[in-house]
Design a protein around this motif. Structure first.
Motif, PDB file in Angstrom:
ATOM      1  N   LYS A 268       2.954  54.573 -80.345  1.00 48.05           N
ATOM      2  CA  LYS A 268       1.756  53.566 -80.712  1.00 48.05           C
ATOM      3  C   LYS A 268       1.150  52.899 -79.593  1.00 48.05           C
ATOM      4  O   LYS A 268      -0.287  52.493 -79.471  1.00 48.05           O
ATOM      5  N   GLN A 269       1.952  52.708 -78.683  1.00 52.09           N
ATOM      6  CA  GLN A 269       1.336  51.755 -77.382  1.00 52.09           C
ATOM      7  C   GLN A 269       1.428  52.748 -76.024  1.00 52.09           C
ATOM      8  O   GLN A 269       2.523  53.370 -75.847  1.00 52.09           O
ATOM      9  N   GLN A 270       0.472  52.472 -75.227  1.00 49.75           N
ATOM     10  CA  GLN A 270       0.223  53.215 -74.015  1.00 49.75           C
ATOM     11  C   GLN A 270       1.420  52.915 -73.124  1.00 49.75           C
ATOM     12  O   GLN A 270       1.921  53.716 -72.491  1.00 49.75           O
ATOM     13  N   LYS A 271       2.082  51.805 -73.262  1.00 50.54           N
ATOM     14  CA  LYS A 271       3.092  51.309 -72.309  1.00 50.54           C
ATOM     15  C   LYS A 271       4.546  51.905 -72.756  1.00 50.54           C
ATOM     16  O   LYS A 271       5.348  52.355 -71.646  1.00 50.54           O
ATOM     17  N   ASP A 272       4.510  52.805 -74.030  1.00 48.49           N
ATOM     18  CA  ASP A 272       5.578  53.109 -74.239  1.00 48.49           C
ATOM     19  C   ASP A 272       5.653  54.627 -73.949  1.00 48.49           C
ATOM     20  O   ASP A 272       6.736  55.448 -74.151  1.00 48.49           O
ATOM     21  N   LYS A 273       4.673  55.278 -73.551  1.00 48.23           N
ATOM     22  CA  LYS A 273       4.432  56.792 -73.266  1.00 48.23           C
ATOM     23  C   LYS A 273       5.672  57.096 -72.302  1.00 48.23           C
ATOM     24  O   LYS A 273       6.416  58.057 -72.633  1.00 48.23           O
ATOM     25  N   SER A 274       5.696  56.405 -71.146  1.00 50.65           N
ATOM     26  CA  SER A 274       6.479  56.938 -70.202  1.00 50.65           C
ATOM     27  C   SER A 274       8.152  56.907 -70.758  1.00 50.65           C
ATOM     28  O   SER A 274       8.899  57.700 -70.313  1.00 50.65           O
ATOM     29  N   VAL A 275       8.273  55.860 -71.272  1.00 46.35           N
ATOM     30  CA  VAL A 275       9.872  55.729 -71.892  1.00 46.35           C
ATOM     31  C   VAL A 275      10.376  56.528 -73.072  1.00 46.35           C
ATOM     32  O   VAL A 275      11.263  57.082 -72.939  1.00 46.35           O
ATOM     33  N   ALA A 276       9.053  57.126 -73.779  1.00 45.00           N
ATOM     34  CA  ALA A 276       9.173  57.986 -74.900  1.00 45.00           C
ATOM     35  C   ALA A 276       9.469  59.373 -74.299  1.00 45.00           C
ATOM     36  O   ALA A 276      10.382  60.113 -74.589  1.00 45.00           O
ATOM     37  N   ILE A 277       8.912  59.595 -73.215  1.00 50.48           N
ATOM     38  CA  ILE A 277       9.014  61.078 -72.323  1.00 50.48           C
ATOM     39  C   ILE A 277      10.412  60.946 -71.672  1.00 50.48           C
ATOM     40  O   ILE A 277      11.370  62.032 -71.873  1.00 50.48           O
ATOM     41  N   GLY A 278      10.717  59.679 -71.051  1.00 51.18           N
ATOM     42  CA  GLY A 278      12.233  59.565 -70.622  1.00 51.18           C
ATOM     43  C   GLY A 278      13.369  59.719 -71.529  1.00 51.18           C
ATOM     44  O   GLY A 278      14.429  60.287 -71.321  1.00 51.18           O
TER      45      GLY A 278
END
Length: 554
Positions: A447-457
């Motif tokens: 839901k948050q832009q800042k979580d995208k990289s962590v979700a991919i990782g």
């Protein structure tokens, strides 16, 4: 190879300084309070994609390239009973650090961490090529995996940040295509190198191949990417990067806990039933310590998320309370198990049971590895047309169960059944589909832009952790299954020789060799049945991701 899809370029972004390392010329920048990146165009965009493609290809090909060379390597260095560690050590480097590299790149910058990971990959590739014992090779492979895992993880994040969300499906299909091509060519290239020259070139060739990717990165990627051209983000100096304030953002306890926890857990599973009994102190200690560290990791991440204001959690606790994210990570874990297991075991079966050469073994696994890119591209196109990816994921999960179960029913003989090529296609199509669609859903599920990289990782972390654990499980099961059965046919010394080197089969008399091949074929069938069961966990994960309003790629 096809060119990557072009990005949508915002008109205010001028690409007049392609070699700039610290900033971009931006006219009429307006309000950039959003986390949405500014997108490149022209030569810089394509050069950066070339760097990503090289890195992704090299880091991925290191998984399958040794599968057709295991027998050659162990014939030279010995230790066929530890052959799976040649792959598992590299995977350990991957699974222990994927989410760590991703999160650290949030803190220290994509460019710095990408460069560090590439340099590490290059250095330890050279070290692998110079290894004099199997133990040295395994250690160097682990560190090579750390570097390869870092470049893989950060390349995935950068790839999504180079284009707007409307291009995610196209990018995912393209990356999955590169990934699958590396899996197709890996066994063939590895077999060709082993047959025509020395196996050491499998690792040494990474050095000249990876250097161009590093140079492109240093020249073309801004230091502040993906925040380049934004007034709120100034030029990041070395002092700023390693200031006490910035270092305080690093979740050191989380980094140590997840890395050591995964390492202990996989090491315990890998050694159980091979060098150590399941009831041995070593195995019990590794499994207990690994379990405690992983449980402690999640407890600590909950504390960091809820209580600490400065430290940024590696695994935000909001992921653990989101049913869709939990389902996504379960799918990732269970997708990696049969995927990596089949990549390693299929060519090895052709070499041991069917007495095929390394090159022939690689070619005969193309139905599996070849179906994957076709599935990745075609299903991504379907998802782009508006079909919710979760529908396709469910179908592909069932397809994998069927395909691997059928591979577990093959005749117990040295003759190659033609039916297995069809079974490979079924399993490969299902695995390739979920390989691309699940990673596509990762940034779309948060839901948050800042979580995208962590979700991919996090997705990549669970996928390769599943691969390492799955490979350890089937390798341990294989050894425990065939050793007592071979002991009833062969002498103790002959059993040890067969477990150390597949070539030992050719030295047995015809009757013993025929009976031993039957035992080995039965063992491989058992492995594929286990993989079918593990693939079934994707069905559960997909159902957990089911929503009233499904995620779409458009």
């Amino acid at each position: 190879m096809a060119s990557p899809p072009s990005a949508t370029v915002k008109p205010h972004l001028q690409d007049t300084e392609p070699s700039s390392l610290t900033r971009l010329d931006v006219d009429d920048v307006g309000d950039h309070s959003s986390d949405e990146p500014l997108y490149f165009s022209g030569p810089r965009f394509y050069l950066l994609w070339a760097s990503l493609i090289i890195s992704l290809f090299l880091s991925n090909i290191e998984i399958p390239i040794v599968t057709t060379s295991v027998a050659t390597i162990t014939d030279d260095l010995g230790g066929f009973d530890r052959a799976s560690w040649i792959t598992s050590a590299y995977l350990l480097g991957y699974v222990g650090v994927l989410i760590i590299w991703t999160k650290l790149s949030d803190v220290f910058g994509r460019k710095l961490l990408y460069a560090v990971s590439l340099v590490m990959f290059i250095v330890f590739s050279a070290a692998c090529g110079a290894a004099q014992t199997l133990t040295q090779l395994i250690i160097f492979r682990a560190f090579q995996g750390v570097g390869g895992g870092g470049s893989f993880a950060i390349c995935n994040v950068i790839g999504f940040e180079l284009v707007p969300q409307s291009k995610y499906a196209a990018i995912t299909a393209f990356v999955a295509f590169v990934y699958a091509i590396s899996l197709i060519t890996g066994p063939i290239i590895g077999g060709a190198i082993s047959k025509s020259t020395h196996w050491r070139w499998i690792f040494l060739l990474n050095v000249p191949a990876a250097v161009p990717a590093l140079l492109i990165l240093l020249v073309c990627l801004p230091n502040t990417f993906p925040h380049h051209g934004k007034p709120d983000y100034g030029i990041q100096t070395f002092k700023d990067t390693f200031s006490a304030k910035n270092l305080a953002r690093v979740d050191i306890i989380g980094v140590v806990a997840i890395w050591l926890g995964v390492l202990a857990l996989v090491a315990g599973l890998e050694e159980a039933g091979i060098l150590h009994d399941w009831k041995s102190a070593f195995v019990i200690a590794m499994l207990v310590v690994g379990g405690i560290l992983i449980i402690g990791f999640f407890g600590w991440e909950r504390y960091v998320t809820q209580r600490l204001l400065v430290t940024e959690p590696i695994f935000p606790w909001r992921f653990a309370t989101d049913r869709v994210i939990v389902g996504l990570f379960l799918c990732a874990l269970s997708q990696g198990m049969p995927w990596i297991g089949a990549i390693f075991q299929l060519p090895q079966k052709f070499q041991t049971v069917h007495a095929q050469s390394p090159i022939a073994s690689g070619i005969k696994t193309i139905p599996f590895t070849g179906a994957a890119p076709i599935a990745s591209v075609s299903t991504a196109i379907i998802a782009k047309k508006g079909v919710p990816p979760i529908y396709i994921v469910l179908f592909a999960s069932v397809l994998q169960v069927v395909g691997f179960a059928l591979l577990g029913t093959l005749p117990l003989s040295a003759a190659i059944s033609r039916a297995q090529y069809g079974y490979q296609v079924i399993a490969g199509f299902g695995a390739g589909t979920n390989s691309s669609l699940l990673i596509l859903m990762a940034p779309l599920s948060v839901k948050q832009q800042k979580d995208k990289s962590v979700a991919i990782g996090g997705f990549n972390q669970f996928r390769f952790m599943g691969g390492a654990i799955g490979l350890a499980i089937i390798s341990t099961a294989m050894t425990g299954f065939i050793r007592p059965r071979l002991s009833s046919i062969l002498t103790t010394s002959e059993v040890d020789l067969v477990l150390k080197s597949a070539e030992a089969l050719s030295k047995l008399n015809e009757r013993d060799r025929t009976e031993a091949v039957v035992v080995l074929a039965d063992g491989y069938n058992m492995q594929f049945k286990i993989l079918a069961g593990l693939a079934g966990l994707q069905v559960i994960g997909a159902l957990m991701m089911w929503q009233k309003s499904q995620i779409k790629a458009t």
